[in-house]
Scaffold this motif. Structure first.
Motif: not given
Lengths: 291, 291, 291, 291
Positions: D28-29, D32-33, D36, D134, D269, D271
């Motif tokens: 989910t966003p 990801v947030k 980061a 990610v 993080l 990727v």
């Protein structure tokens, strides 16, 4: 046999249960010697189309890819060039190995497809079993005999047509012949690529008993697949099914027969030398006719 | 000519300023006809090594790569297989086009390398100019004549050796011959791959005037590069430099000459049919000798 | 410098005489950390076009070729599939290594092309020197700023255009930025392939001092080659000549910027991870923007 | 389920009957947030091994082949170089698409293999469904935790080992994590290639319920296939069978985890940007960790 009708035609077991060469067994030294004596003028014909990205290729196969490594240095002043070629074994003018086509999980001579056809290669009946096809080549120039530039898409050539054309050309079909059928279709290749790739004229199923009774080694044509169909992909390829898998006969495809036809050369020494590719299902070839 | 000494040997301009075929011009119909009449027994020999990942290949070239697309469906019960092959044009048993090697920015017949050799292919003297080489093949079995299993790495074969071997074999070298020199080195290929790839016996520069005076069409051997050297890469390849670039003669490499030697077949009809690859610097071949 | 005018722009020697990374040296941990903090929503964008036979590709390069080896058996009931891919390192969405382009026999930082560019690979400045480009990505959406669907073939974008567009978007260009210029041209790819392959809008030479003064790490666009020309091949590629060879800046090509533009995402964490291909002149990439 | 025992583990239908992304749905966003925000130092790690002919590759696959087209001319003084690369989609450091492995003719989410896996590509669950992975990467450094340079061939890592190692590292496994397991085995790659290609340490079947209960997105390791076996090819690959086909989880292979381990970087993080290859069963990758 259900929907596949081979009329009881088969060469399985004829040359032993382990045979992987099929009709190639028919080419005795006697036949080769007689074929060599057909050379009267010493004229050499290459029957290959150019092997290149835009050459003839069954739709759906990837186009040939070539890159040239140029100007590799060798010594103080010398250089060399070399190429990397990426191609299907069935590119351009080519021949099918007798492992190329099958049905009901059995290859020519009864070998199981599920055991012998793998991502790493084909273990039986592969092209490496064909050192060469050397014998009498016969051109049956159907287009000229019919008086047309080329036959039409979907137009069938029957066994009776082959007999009548041979007779008109004063040719007697013999055991061990390699028969090349000219439909004129390769002219369409340069004139209308889309039509060329939409179907073709060619022999139909009536030719199968003819191939068997004459003990033909190979049959070729100036088209994608020797046999007739009116769309690509066709629903079935019955000549492939029976000629390759039941009879062990070699199919020879995308031949350039224009020069032979122009010179009215109807019999000749034919030398077909597939690349000696281990475990491959066919090979591009440059067939040589010598008259 | 500085460090490259070609003894004034050249065929440039001999067949016209636009000629791209070199020594192939020597093969007249008369020669082809006579070669065909050498066929006495009808016996066919393939002179190709297997074309496969572990086949003979110049060190530094990438190995041949093949994948088989198996079990493509065709109709209700039929299937087919096909292969994708990735290879150098100079893989396994192969022939060099006369654009393959040059020095001082000039190809055979004076064409500029800088204008004609490109990443997309070679524009002059490429293999597409060779429809076929058909003529008299001559085996000079140096290893047997010397009484050795195989010559040694770095051992040179001179023009005088070729003459004496021919004489011992009762062979007269003729204009237009294709000469195959057997060193026995291909036996090392299966016995000791590292040694095979470290150098080789072969002809040296004394053979260059001999090739010119006899008007030989091509010279081949059972090794990587026909000529002698004792390390790979060699410092120079003087036979390549002069035979290909100055004389326009075809080099024929990695031949399997064992069966011809075993049968003591020293002259034969030879058919070499390179793939008709557009703008390529060579082609794998399956050379066919018919005796 | 004769006909190549680089206005004295150069980064040679700036990061040492042995440097092979060029502008990548600008990406300090501080810049990476700040870029990561741009992630506010956690939304991930792939900026890659499909990598496939019919994907975007510079005319003259061969199309990507892929075959799938399917149904390899693994154990009593399991199977697997795998693919063989044949492609240019500059296929589809891709980045240029700073060895990709040069003039006067010198690569970025003065390395000799004649010594370092070989058939076997490039020995200096190859893509293996780029572990990743991670930093702030900036979208300059020129097409939207100009109020057009896409710029026209041959339409030049100047440094002044970049500044005005940035200003309109409230973006301040910073040291170490990776700038992505949206021309809208990728829309033409699906609408009119022939036009797409005939030329393109893009940045012109006025951008070169701008790249240098802002210390940009890379510049990309939604077209073949970032820069403007009105035919393919163009007579020259001046931005390639100076940006790659003189400045050591990375060019990023055939990007899909549509989703970023639709969402009006103008700055983001950008992660570009080229394949770690030894001695290659570039790599296909799947650039990831995280906003 | 006979000899394949998946303990009732399945994600089929969980994200809809048409889902082709599997565990990627977990990212989910929000995740990801948060990932980061793990970036503290701005340090970037490439986790890829070199992608080259002699790089890590499953025995039986062909080695990567690359040729460089060098010195293409562009304008009066400029030149460029480019490469042609031939490789398996599962070359070097790579990820498996969730169509890569199956049993009983069903792919992840119940799609029929016989209908969807073809010579031309895979129609469902192919790598093109993965724009990027990610999220939070977690290194479980088993070799360091066990106090060994590397685990031994055939040595199994259990779910309990993963838990204990995480605990020792003060890491709490979370929903959506991508877990990278360090066995130290990649050190063997440079020390003893034959051993590296004979088997490997890795996770065993006990890890399958652990992957499911933690809702892991992907699991990777510094070896060929993540899971343990003592010969190649192994009799079965039970983790592949269940993780890929039943759970839709991504396997990440041949990772270079040495630098992360040396720096004791255990969360970061991550990727992963696979090439956007249409209908492919996997992709080489250059995974980027940012700490």
């Amino acid at each position: 046999m259900g929907d596949i009708e081979n009329n009881g035609l088969s060469n399985w077991g004829r040359w032993g249960s382990e045979d992987q060469q099929g009709s190639l067994n028919l080419l005795t030294p006697e036949i080769v010697k007689k074929a060599a004596h057909l050379v009267k003028q010493g004229k050499v014909y290459s029957l290959s189309m150019p092997l290149e990205t835009e050459g003839p290729l069954w739709p759906g196969r990837h186009k040939l890819w070539k890159v040239t490594m140029h100007k590799t240095t060798s010594g103080p002043r010398a250089h060399s060039s070399d190429d990397t070629v990426i191609m299907h074994s069935h590119s351009g003018t080519h021949m099918d190995a007798i492992c190329h086509f099958w049905y009901d999980d059995q290859l020519y001579n009864g070998f199981k497809a599920s055991e012998n056809v793998t991502s790493a290669g084909v273990l039986r009946n592969a092209i490496e079993n064909v050192p060469a096809i050397v014998g009498r080549g016969v051109l049956l120039d159907i287009a000229t005999w019919m008086g047309v530039e080329h036959l039409k898409i979907g137009q069938a050539i029957t066994a009776d047509d082959l007999d009548q054309c041979a007779s008109a050309q004063n040719i007697q079909i013999q055991l061990g012949d390699i028969v090349l059928v000219r439909t004129g279709w390769m002219r369409v290749f340069s004139q209308d690529r889309e039509l060329f790739n939409s179907g073709e004229p060619g022999v139909n199923e009536t030719v199968l008993p003819w191939l068997k009774s004459h003990d033909i080694v190979g049959i070729g044509a100036d088209n994608h697949a020797v046999e007739v169909f009116d769309k690509i992909p066709p629903d079935r390829l019955p000549v492939h099914e029976c000629a390759i898998r039941d009879l062990g006969i070699y199919l020879l495809e995308n031949f350039n027969l224009e020069a032979l036809a122009a010179d009215k050369v109807h019999e000749f020494l034919l030398v077909i030398a597939p690349l000696h590719l281990t475990s491959a299902a066919g090979s591009p070839i440059n067939p040589i006719a010598i008259a």
